[in-house]
Write an enzyme that holds these catalytic residues in place. Structure first.
Site, PDB file in Angstrom:
ATOM      1  N   LYS A 199     -11.152   2.490 -14.155  1.00 55.99           N
ATOM      2  CA  LYS A 199     -11.397   1.106 -13.697  1.00 55.99           C
ATOM      3  C   LYS A 199     -11.757   0.217 -14.900  1.00 55.99           C
ATOM      4  N   ALA A 237      -6.248   1.440  -5.582  1.00 52.61           N
ATOM      5  CA  ALA A 237      -6.807   2.325  -6.610  1.00 52.61           C
ATOM      6  C   ALA A 237      -7.060   3.693  -5.992  1.00 52.61           C
ATOM      7  N   LYS A 287     -16.943   9.616   1.720  1.00 49.55           N
ATOM      8  CA  LYS A 287     -17.975   8.859   0.998  1.00 49.55           C
ATOM      9  C   LYS A 287     -19.308   9.003   1.719  1.00 49.55           C
ATOM     10  N   LEU A 288     -20.401   8.732   0.982  1.00 49.90           N
ATOM     11  CA  LEU A 288     -21.737   9.137   1.447  1.00 49.90           C
ATOM     12  C   LEU A 288     -22.082   8.710   2.883  1.00 49.90           C
ATOM     13  N   ASN A 329     -20.029  -0.316  -1.514  1.00 48.32           N
ATOM     14  CA  ASN A 329     -19.783  -0.934  -0.205  1.00 48.32           C
ATOM     15  C   ASN A 329     -20.042   0.063   0.923  1.00 48.32           C
ATOM     16  N   TYR A 374     -13.021   8.246 -12.940  1.00 49.23           N
ATOM     17  CA  TYR A 374     -12.755   7.069 -12.090  1.00 49.23           C
ATOM     18  C   TYR A 374     -13.246   5.803 -12.785  1.00 49.23           C
ATOM     19  N   ASP A 412     -19.158  -1.691 -10.272  1.00 51.69           N
ATOM     20  CA  ASP A 412     -20.317  -1.632 -11.176  1.00 51.69           C
ATOM     21  C   ASP A 412     -20.275  -0.388 -12.071  1.00 51.69           C
ATOM     22  N   GLU A 413     -19.466   0.608 -11.669  1.00 52.32           N
ATOM     23  CA  GLU A 413     -19.474   1.874 -12.421  1.00 52.32           C
ATOM     24  C   GLU A 413     -18.956   1.728 -13.844  1.00 52.32           C
ATOM     25  N   SER A 428     -10.114   5.851  -5.613  1.00 50.56           N
ATOM     26  CA  SER A 428     -11.464   5.275  -5.636  1.00 50.56           C
ATOM     27  C   SER A 428     -12.620   6.282  -5.576  1.00 50.56           C
ATOM     28  N   ALA A 461     -13.923   5.270 -15.886  1.00 50.87           N
ATOM     29  CA  ALA A 461     -13.175   4.989 -17.119  1.00 50.87           C
ATOM     30  C   ALA A 461     -11.846   4.337 -16.786  1.00 50.87           C
ATOM     31  N   ASN A 464     -30.458   7.867  -2.873  1.00 52.06           N
ATOM     32  CA  ASN A 464     -29.559   8.555  -1.931  1.00 52.06           C
ATOM     33  C   ASN A 464     -30.319   9.252  -0.808  1.00 52.06           C
ATOM     34  N   ASP A 496       0.846  -1.198   0.000  1.00 45.24           N
ATOM     35  CA  ASP A 496       0.000   0.000   0.000  1.00 45.24           C
ATOM     36  C   ASP A 496       0.880   1.245   0.000  1.00 45.24           C
TER      37      ASP A 496
HETATM   38  P1  NAD Z   1      -9.892   3.271  -0.736  1.00 47.75           P
HETATM   39  O1  NAD Z   1      -9.720   4.544  -1.489  1.00 47.75           O
HETATM   40  O2  NAD Z   1     -10.508   3.292   0.604  1.00 47.75           O
HETATM   41  O3  NAD Z   1      -8.465   2.536  -0.599  1.00 47.75           O
HETATM   42  C1  NAD Z   1      -7.546   2.494  -1.643  1.00 47.75           C
HETATM   43  C2  NAD Z   1      -6.219   2.018  -1.063  1.00 47.75           C
HETATM   44  O4  NAD Z   1      -5.275   1.918  -2.148  1.00 47.75           O
HETATM   45  C3  NAD Z   1      -5.598   2.975  -0.043  1.00 47.75           C
HETATM   46  O5  NAD Z   1      -5.112   2.265   1.060  1.00 47.75           O
HETATM   47  C4  NAD Z   1      -4.464   3.643  -0.805  1.00 47.75           C
HETATM   48  O6  NAD Z   1      -3.383   4.043   0.031  1.00 47.75           O
HETATM   49  C5  NAD Z   1      -4.048   2.525  -1.752  1.00 47.75           C
HETATM   50  N1  NAD Z   1      -3.372   3.002  -2.956  1.00 47.75           N
HETATM   51  C6  NAD Z   1      -3.758   4.030  -3.758  1.00 47.75           C
HETATM   52  N2  NAD Z   1      -2.863   4.190  -4.767  1.00 47.75           N
HETATM   53  C7  NAD Z   1      -1.919   3.237  -4.599  1.00 47.75           C
HETATM   54  C8  NAD Z   1      -0.752   2.868  -5.320  1.00 47.75           C
HETATM   55  N3  NAD Z   1      -0.387   3.543  -6.422  1.00 47.75           N
HETATM   56  N4  NAD Z   1      -0.014   1.838  -4.886  1.00 47.75           N
HETATM   57  C9  NAD Z   1      -0.365   1.150  -3.762  1.00 47.75           C
HETATM   58  N5  NAD Z   1      -1.448   1.464  -3.035  1.00 47.75           N
HETATM   59  C10 NAD Z   1      -2.225   2.484  -3.449  1.00 47.75           C
HETATM   60  O7  NAD Z   1     -10.693   2.327  -1.722  1.00 47.75           O
HETATM   61  P2  NAD Z   1     -11.822   1.233  -1.401  1.00 47.75           P
HETATM   62  O8  NAD Z   1     -13.126   1.908  -1.299  1.00 47.75           O
HETATM   63  O9  NAD Z   1     -11.359   0.365  -0.312  1.00 47.75           O
HETATM   64  O10 NAD Z   1     -11.814   0.416  -2.780  1.00 47.75           O
HETATM   65  C11 NAD Z   1     -10.910  -0.654  -2.973  1.00 47.75           C
HETATM   66  C12 NAD Z   1     -11.072  -1.210  -4.370  1.00 47.75           C
HETATM   67  O11 NAD Z   1     -12.402  -1.647  -4.553  1.00 47.75           O
HETATM   68  C13 NAD Z   1     -10.812  -0.182  -5.473  1.00 47.75           C
HETATM   69  O12 NAD Z   1     -10.157  -0.830  -6.529  1.00 47.75           O
HETATM   70  C14 NAD Z   1     -12.201   0.257  -5.908  1.00 47.75           C
HETATM   71  O13 NAD Z   1     -12.209   0.652  -7.260  1.00 47.75           O
HETATM   72  C15 NAD Z   1     -12.971  -1.025  -5.695  1.00 47.75           C
HETATM   73  N6  NAD Z   1     -14.401  -0.848  -5.393  1.00 47.75           N
HETATM   74  C16 NAD Z   1     -14.792  -0.050  -4.344  1.00 47.75           C
HETATM   75  C17 NAD Z   1     -16.150   0.055  -4.041  1.00 47.75           C
HETATM   76  C18 NAD Z   1     -16.625   0.900  -2.887  1.00 47.75           C
HETATM   77  O14 NAD Z   1     -17.840   1.036  -2.727  1.00 47.75           O
HETATM   78  N7  NAD Z   1     -15.763   1.446  -2.055  1.00 47.75           N
HETATM   79  C19 NAD Z   1     -17.087  -0.627  -4.817  1.00 47.75           C
HETATM   80  C20 NAD Z   1     -16.653  -1.414  -5.889  1.00 47.75           C
HETATM   81  C21 NAD Z   1     -15.304  -1.519  -6.154  1.00 47.75           C
HETATM   82  O1  DAU Z   2     -20.664   1.892  -7.272  1.00 50.08           O
HETATM   83  C1  DAU Z   2     -19.430   1.511  -6.729  1.00 50.08           C
HETATM   84  C2  DAU Z   2     -18.629   2.750  -6.384  1.00 50.08           C
HETATM   85  O2  DAU Z   2     -19.185   3.268  -5.191  1.00 50.08           O
HETATM   86  C3  DAU Z   2     -17.150   2.466  -6.186  1.00 50.08           C
HETATM   87  O3  DAU Z   2     -16.604   1.977  -7.370  1.00 50.08           O
HETATM   88  C4  DAU Z   2     -16.414   3.735  -5.736  1.00 50.08           C
HETATM   89  O4  DAU Z   2     -15.054   3.446  -5.460  1.00 50.08           O
HETATM   90  C5  DAU Z   2     -17.080   4.232  -4.480  1.00 50.08           C
HETATM   91  O5  DAU Z   2     -16.489   5.459  -4.077  1.00 50.08           O
HETATM   92  C6  DAU Z   2     -18.568   4.430  -4.697  1.00 50.08           C
HETATM   93  O6  DAU Z   2     -18.784   5.513  -5.629  1.00 50.08           O
HETATM   94  P1  DAU Z   2     -20.001   6.521  -5.456  1.00 50.08           P
HETATM   95  O7  DAU Z   2     -19.747   7.738  -6.242  1.00 50.08           O
HETATM   96  O8  DAU Z   2     -21.295   5.820  -5.699  1.00 50.08           O
HETATM   97  O9  DAU Z   2     -19.880   6.788  -3.861  1.00 50.08           O
HETATM   98  P2  DAU Z   2     -20.075   8.107  -2.988  1.00 50.08           P
HETATM   99  O10 DAU Z   2     -20.121   7.661  -1.566  1.00 50.08           O
HETATM  100  O11 DAU Z   2     -19.096   9.164  -3.360  1.00 50.08           O
HETATM  101  O12 DAU Z   2     -21.509   8.602  -3.418  1.00 50.08           O
HETATM  102  C7  DAU Z   2     -22.662   7.774  -3.296  1.00 50.08           C
HETATM  103  C8  DAU Z   2     -23.838   8.550  -3.853  1.00 50.08           C
HETATM  104  O13 DAU Z   2     -24.114   9.649  -2.968  1.00 50.08           O
HETATM  105  C9  DAU Z   2     -23.567   9.174  -5.220  1.00 50.08           C
HETATM  106  O14 DAU Z   2     -24.760   9.117  -5.978  1.00 50.08           O
HETATM  107  C10 DAU Z   2     -23.216  10.620  -4.900  1.00 50.08           C
HETATM  108  C11 DAU Z   2     -24.027  10.915  -3.650  1.00 50.08           C
HETATM  109  N1  DAU Z   2     -23.423  11.877  -2.698  1.00 50.08           N
HETATM  110  C12 DAU Z   2     -22.149  11.645  -2.288  1.00 50.08           C
HETATM  111  C13 DAU Z   2     -21.535  12.516  -1.394  1.00 50.08           C
HETATM  112  C14 DAU Z   2     -20.119  12.276  -0.942  1.00 50.08           C
HETATM  113  C15 DAU Z   2     -24.163  12.945  -2.223  1.00 50.08           C
HETATM  114  O15 DAU Z   2     -25.341  13.117  -2.583  1.00 50.08           O
HETATM  115  N2  DAU Z   2     -23.561  13.802  -1.337  1.00 50.08           N
HETATM  116  C16 DAU Z   2     -22.276  13.642  -0.913  1.00 50.08           C
HETATM  117  O16 DAU Z   2     -21.789  14.492  -0.130  1.00 50.08           O
END
Ligand code: NAD
Ligand code: DAU
Length: 359
Positions: A165, A84, A200-201, A191, A161, A136-137, A86, A163, A260, A34
């Site tokens: 992925k 990533a 995140k939301l 998640n 983002y 899913d994006e 993210s 694009a 949301n 990491d």
């Molecule tokens: P996150 O942003 O919380 O964590 C990303 C981690 O990657 C961090 O620990 C960061 O330090 C590390 N990182 C970033 N750039 C790096 C690099 N160049 N080399 C090594 N480490 C690096 O992300 P997350 O929400 O835990 O998501 C993890 C994975 O799951 C991502 O690939 C994301 O696209 C995917 N994903 C996330 C969600 C979601 O809802 N969070 C949903 C679907 C898929």
């Molecule tokens: O769908 C999977 C994706 O979910 C992952 O691939 C991404 O890594 C992860 O960040 C997440 O993306 P979203 O854009 O869906 O997550 P976020 O929590 O940023 O936003 C969730 C929804 O809430 C989105 O429709 C935007 C909205 N939102 C978000 C924030 C931060 C708001 O309305 N207000 C806010 O302040």
């Protein structure tokens, strides 16, 4: 080859949940590669500090020499690739780091993995797996009456983002088709749960509601996401790693689509119940509509039937039970929340919400 697995991005939200559950459930050693960007928090894994099965290697997946050395030293039998950039909003503010890590970093990781894998003994080469964690994006937005995306749906990402992925997914498939690298791809929906960075939301709204701060809902708040409790995602990844068919894609969804605004009001009600505060009053009144995300996808949903049919996996939490656990976790861990709401977090909050017209 040893029983070790290499996890990339294991200090982030899903990665740290994955490592904690892997050590608990599988007990085999984990190397966590990491870079510790703003989103990486080693404190998430503080409980493993003295555990001989866990080691953090701070480095970049885009640093070929570093990756090669790590593979040679630890001889992992599998790689689970979470690392990533993210956050969609950050990718709109500044796309370049997303291309660097998600696209180029993934390609470099794949290339070093291919070299390592090619030199393994036959049996080890056959047992090796590279599991790529995606989203899913990559499919873009669904219309209101559309069926959820199945594996094989056309890619149509709409933000930088997504694009990046999508490009990474294509590269992973290309390494399988071209060189036979034994890959698995998982695409999951949104998640939620412990240790999610509060930009995140769900964690953002929970902590703002607790403190009586405005709850900034983008646009009309009627965008819809499918929500998956993070521990269910981790269990699904373990299942795919162990029993998935090489070269296949698996959708990991929560069967929990919510708008949301409904997510935010559900959080308000839970915080009111768990931490009533007469000085704040009902948290629903904190909802503030702010400028929308450009190109905001209206609806995501995944069809996870293949996971159930082929691998027997189904989510164990529904949205309400998962949300209750998640909100409870943030309320019970104020020190964690304080420790991450500093520096890069505060800069981001100022930039994102002032620009959107929120106070
Ligand atoms: P996150 O942003 O919380 O964590 C990303 C981690 O990657 C961090 O620990 C960061 O330090 C590390 N990182 C970033 N750039 C790096 C690099 N160049 N080399 C090594 N480490 C690096 O992300 P997350 O929400 O835990 O998501 C993890 C994975 O799951 C991502 O690939 C994301 O696209 C995917 N994903 C996330 C969600 C979601 O809802 N969070 C949903 C679907 C898929
Ligand atoms: O769908 C999977 C994706 O979910 C992952 O691939 C991404 O890594 C992860 O960040 C997440 O993306 P979203 O854009 O869906 O997550 P976020 O929590 O940023 O936003 C969730 C929804 O809430 C989105 O429709 C935007 C909205 N939102 C978000 C924030 C931060 C708001 O309305 N207000 C806010 O302040």
């Amino acid at each position: 080859m040893r029983d070790t697995i290499l996890v990339t991005g294991g200090a982030g939200f899903i990665g740290s949940n994955f490592i904690l559950s892997w050590i608990r459930e599988r007990r085999s050693p984990v190397i966590n590669l990491d870079l510790l960007t703003y989103a990486g928090n080693p404190a998430n894994l503080a409980s493993l500090e003295d555990n001989r099965r866990y080691r953090l290697a701070v480095g970049d997946i885009g640093d070929a020499q570093f990756v090669a050395n790590l593979l040679r030293e630890h001889q992992p039998r599998a790689i689970v690739h979470f690392a990533a950039e993210s956050h969609v909003d950050r990718s709109i503010a500044s796309p370049e780091p997303f291309i660097r890590t998600n696209v180029l970093g993934t390609q470099i990781l794949l290339e070093e993995t291919r070299r390592y894998w090619a030199e393994l003994w036959d049996e080890d080469r056959q047992a090796f797996r590279f599991l790529h964690v995606s989203t899913d994006e990559v499919y873009g937005s669904l219309g209101p009456g559309d069926r959820p995306f199945t594996e094989g749906a056309a890619y149509a990402p709409t933000n930088p983002y997504a694009a990046s992925k999508a490009a990474a997914d294509h590269l992973v498939r290309a390494y399988h088709c071209t060189w036979g690298l034994p890959v698995l791809i998982t695409n999951s929906s949104n998640n939620f749960g412990p240790y999610q960075f509060p930009e995140k939301l769900i964690p953002l709204m929970t902590l703002n509601a607790l403190e009586g701060q405005p709850l900034p809902v983008y646009g009309d708040g009627l965008q819809s996401r499918d929500w998956l409790f993070v521990e269910d995602h981790c269990a699904a990844i373990r299942t795919v790693l162990e029993n998935g068919r090489i070269g296949e894609t698996y959708h990991i969804g929560g069967n929990s689509e919510r708008r949301n605004l409904d997510v935010v009001t559900a959080i308000c009600d839970l915080v009111d119940e768990m931490r009533p505060d007469p000085a704040i009053g009902p948290r629903r009144k904190l909802v503030t509509f702010v400028e929308d995300r450009p190109g905001h996808d209206r609806r995501y949903a995944l069809d996870a039937a293949k996971m159930a049919r082929e691998l027997g996996w189904r989510p164990s939490e529904d949205f309400d039970s998962g949300l209750r656990k998640a909100v409870r976790w943030y309320l019970d861990h104020p020190a964690w929340a304080e420790s991450v709401r500093t520096g890069a977090y505060l800069d981001w909050i100022r930039q994102n919400y002032v620009e959107r017209g929120a106070s």
